[in-house]
Write a protein that holds these residues in place. Structure first.
Motif, mmCIF file in Angstrom:
data_model
loop_
_atom_site.group_PDB
_atom_site.id
_atom_site.type_symbol
_atom_site.label_atom_id
_atom_site.label_comp_id
_atom_site.label_asym_id
_atom_site.label_seq_id
_atom_site.Cartn_x
_atom_site.Cartn_y
_atom_site.Cartn_z
ATOM 1 N N LYS A 46 -22.807 22.843 -24.442
ATOM 2 C CA LYS A 46 -21.804 23.719 -25.048
ATOM 3 C C LYS A 46 -21.241 24.599 -23.944
ATOM 4 N N TRP A 58 -12.922 30.650 -26.475
ATOM 5 C CA TRP A 58 -12.841 29.185 -26.487
ATOM 6 C C TRP A 58 -14.253 28.613 -26.471
ATOM 7 N N GLU A 59 -14.406 27.458 -27.113
ATOM 8 C CA GLU A 59 -15.707 26.798 -27.154
ATOM 9 C C GLU A 59 -15.502 25.297 -27.178
ATOM 10 N N HIS A 60 -16.363 24.591 -26.483
ATOM 11 C CA HIS A 60 -16.329 23.126 -26.479
ATOM 12 C C HIS A 60 -17.769 22.623 -26.559
ATOM 13 N N GLU A 61 -18.023 21.726 -27.503
ATOM 14 C CA GLU A 61 -19.345 21.116 -27.628
ATOM 15 C C GLU A 61 -19.242 19.637 -27.308
ATOM 16 N N ILE A 72 -15.313 19.395 -17.877
ATOM 17 C CA ILE A 72 -14.646 19.834 -19.101
ATOM 18 C C ILE A 72 -13.462 20.690 -18.669
ATOM 19 N N TRP A 74 -10.494 23.526 -19.708
ATOM 20 C CA TRP A 74 -10.026 24.579 -20.613
ATOM 21 C C TRP A 74 -8.550 24.805 -20.349
#
Length: 103
Positions: A46, A58-61, A72, A74
């Protein structure tokens, strides 16, 4: 009034967290921020971006990531210019770095 709890958590030594040093580029950035890191063991990842006040913007899993280098991106073009903290959480371990968005 300032409280000790207002301080951000200081990350542990890199060898204790299972995430090798990672690269945030470009830094500073105008909009797109690439976050590259290497996992020492497979698992869920995460990534959270927090502003200077500690609010998550912002969040990315990513589930079931393999051992090795990951990247990853953003898209920070709609975020306010300023200082942000990138939190990578992997296999119950965390690493924190800074990124700056500029005009």
């Amino acid at each position: 009034k300032f409280h000790q709890s207002d301080l951000l958590e200081i990350p542990k030594k890199i060898e204790e967290v299972g995430i090798t040093p990672y690269n945030i580029y470009p830094n500073p950035s105008k909009d797109i921020v690439n976050i590259a890191f290497k996992l020492e063991e497979a698992g869920d990842v995460k990534v959270e971006i927090l502003d200077a006040m500690g609010r998550k913007v912002w969040e990315h899993e990513a589930k079931k990531q393999e051992i090795g280098t990951q990247k990853i991106t953003w898209q920070g073009k709609n975020a306010q210019r300023g200082l942000y903290f990138v939190h990578i959480l992997a296999n119950s371990k965390k690493e924190v770095r800074k990124v700056i968005l500029i005009e």
